[in-house]
Design a protein around this motif. Structure first.
Motif, PDB file in Angstrom:
ATOM      1  N   ASP A  46      42.747  38.261  45.603  1.00  0.00           N
ATOM      2  CA  ASP A  46      43.752  39.375  44.777  1.00  0.00           C
ATOM      3  C   ASP A  46      44.905  39.435  45.720  1.00  0.00           C
ATOM      4  O   ASP A  46      45.205  38.202  46.719  1.00  0.00           O
ATOM      5  CB  ASP A  46      43.563  40.384  45.053  1.00  0.00           C
ATOM      6  CG  ASP A  46      44.367  41.565  43.926  1.00  0.00           C
ATOM      7  OD1 ASP A  46      45.664  41.762  43.963  1.00  0.00           O
ATOM      8  OD2 ASP A  46      43.150  42.214  43.097  1.00  0.00           O
ATOM      9  N   LYS A 101      44.922  42.182  38.997  1.00  0.00           N
ATOM     10  CA  LYS A 101      46.036  41.943  38.337  1.00  0.00           C
ATOM     11  C   LYS A 101      46.559  42.291  37.214  1.00  0.00           C
ATOM     12  O   LYS A 101      47.897  42.526  37.610  1.00  0.00           O
ATOM     13  CB  LYS A 101      46.294  40.076  38.540  1.00  0.00           C
ATOM     14  CG  LYS A 101      46.029  39.443  39.849  1.00  0.00           C
ATOM     15  CD  LYS A 101      46.824  40.541  40.830  1.00  0.00           C
ATOM     16  CE  LYS A 101      48.344  39.859  41.069  1.00  0.00           C
ATOM     17  NZ  LYS A 101      48.618  40.462  42.507  1.00  0.00           N
ATOM     18  N   CYS A 144      49.906  34.720  36.773  1.00  0.00           N
ATOM     19  CA  CYS A 144      49.541  35.917  36.176  1.00  0.00           C
ATOM     20  C   CYS A 144      48.288  34.913  35.565  1.00  0.00           C
ATOM     21  O   CYS A 144      48.280  34.688  34.953  1.00  0.00           O
ATOM     22  CB  CYS A 144      50.066  36.840  35.493  1.00  0.00           C
ATOM     23  SG  CYS A 144      50.681  36.196  33.466  1.00  0.00           S
TER      24      CYS A 144
END
Length: 484
Positions: free
Chosen positions: A403, A457, A472
């Protein structure tokens, strides 16, 4: 504005007050690089940078005066020493923008999970009832129908007051974070409605304990206007505690939950396909059907309904609007993959949120669940074990990946993932360090009726420059879905 008027409400000595007599402030900033001629500069000591180091730059750029916390006696311009620069920034922001929350309906939403969904649903419902509605939060800020980028869930007190002052909206909804509350970003803002969704383990690296985390959230409810109302989920143990505290203070509380004592009682929950929830209250008994799946989202719908119901709209109109809600970017957002599998993109980054995501996938008929997730660098390490335990128990396979690294080095996070997987994982999981490749592997190896749940996310866009550029999660999925 006259500087003396700007300092109303701040504890300063009379000599300092006389020193600034007659000075006019054209603007305020806590960033020395943004100072212009006639601005007041507020020096704030942050975690990574001390604003007092920018005082000389601020004066060179034309600052009319400086507010700070240190003893400084040799400035050529007025220097006002205070005990807490962050708090003072909120007070002078409120004064400069003429108390913008006073004559506006302001709704604050706080809790560990659900803030964004509740906020978006509230805005949708109020707009369906003909009201214009601003929103300041995690995904973006919308004022007078114009969107701007959001840097933090809760912006600085100065930005907050400026946005409110510009707003011509009937209502403005604020997502309120615990960091924002403890860092005085809500200083000077008053609320008509304050909402508590839930409290689960998160941010303990910052708060130290759940009790401190709760006390931070409780600060929002100390900012209610005289006739303000607190809407609280009392099925959450911390919500129950909050309700007791506020009732003792004789504040207005509207509770939601399965307890017979709740103002809006939840009588029955159906979280499978075509989810709905039966509630009873002083407005009658009825079913709330929601477009977003999962028990947690049904609670979000009830909380939003309870809030909108304070405006005394027709119940049937509100129920119809809830059913038509289009959803929230990156919040249990489903994408049908070309091989027949279902992909879910969600912002879940706590153990509880991951549980609800995986459980909802199973409730909706997933024959197999693959979970892709990671841990953010420099963020609450205490929750990682439980996140991994839940994933390893509830998914058919899991893929650990990266992440946001923040300031953690890539190699260090790789080592962390390996150690966590050895200690708390099982044979169903493995590690793919590159997030794009982790998602690609999960998609390529998925099958019809399998659900690939990608958490962490959500709506966020970012780049990992340690291996390959990464967009993304949603854009990554869509790219592989269209690739032939």
């Amino acid at each position: 504005m006259n500087l003396q008027k700007l300092l109303v409400g701040i504890d300063i000595n009379e000599q300092t007050y006389d020193q600034v007599k007659g000075l006019t402030v054209k603007g305020i900033t806590d960033n020395s690089k943004k100072v212009k001629e006639g601005y007041l500069f507020v020096a704030i000591k942050g975690l990574n940078f001390d604003g007092h180091r920018g005082i000389d730059e601020a004066l060179e750029n034309g600052a009319i005066g400086v507010i700070g916390e240190y003893d400084i006696n040799d400035l050529k311009k007025p220097y006002i020493k205070v005990n807490n620069s962050r708090k003072v920034l909120g007070i002078i922001g409120k004064n400069f923008y003429r108390d913008p929350s006073k004559n506006k309906v302001v709704i604050g939403v706080t809790g560990t999970n659900g803030k964004t969904t509740v906020s978006y649903l509230l805005r949708f419902l109020l707009e369906q009832h003909g009201m214009s509605c601003g929103l300041i939060g995690t995904i973006k800020n919308t004022i007078n129908g114009v969107d701007t980028a959001s840097i933090n869930t809760t912006p600085s007190s100065l930005v907050m007051n400026e946005l409110l002052s510009k707003s011509n909206d009937d209502v403005v909804i604020l997502e309120v974070s615990s960091h924002g509350l403890t860092q005085y970003r809500l200083e000077g803002i008053e609320f008509d409605y304050c909402i508590f969704t839930n409290l689960t383990q998160d941010h303990l690296d910052y708060h130290g304990s759940m009790e401190n985390y709760f006390l931070a959230k409780k600060m929002l409810f100390e900012k209610m206007k005289e006739n303000g109302v607190a809407i609280i989920n009392i099925d959450d143990i911390w919500g129950e505690k909050l309700e007791e505290i506020l009732i003792r203070k004789k504040l207005n509380v509207y509770s939601v939950g399965q307890s017979s004592q709740a103002c809006l009682r939840i009588a029955q929950i159906n979280s499978n396909i075509n989810p709905d929830i039966k509630v009873r209250g002083n407005c009658g008994e009825f079913d709330i059907s929601f477009s977003m799946e999962g028990t947690h989202n049904l609670y979000n719908a009830v909380i939003a309904f309870a809030t909108v119901n304070q405006f005394i709209f027709k119940v049937e109109d509100t129920l119809g609007a809830i059913l038509n809600f289009p959803g929230v970017p990156g919040r249990f957002e489903k994408i049908k993959y070309r091989n027949g599998s279902t992909v879910v993109i969600d912002y879940a980054h706590t153990a509880d949120a991951i549980f609800f995501c995986l459980n909802t996938a199973k409730e909706l008929g997933a024959k197999k669940v693959t979970h892709v997730f990671g841990f953010r660098g420099n963020r609450d390490e205490k929750k990682r074990n439980e996140m991994l335990r839940i994933s390893s128990e509830m998914s058919d396979r899991y893929i650990l990946t990266h992440d946001d690294l923040n300031t953690i080095q890539y190699e260090e996070m790789c080592q962390t993932l390996n150690e966590l997987n050895k200690q708390f994982g099982n044979e169903k999981g493995f590690i793919v360090n590159d997030r794009t490749l982790a998602i690609k592997h999960a998609l390529d190896s998925s099958s019809e009726n399998e659900w690939v749940v990608i958490t962490g996310k959500g709506h966020e866009s970012y780049q990992q420059d340690y291996i390959t550029p990464t967009t993304c999660d949603r854009e990554t999925v869509m790219h592989f879905n269209s690739y032939l």
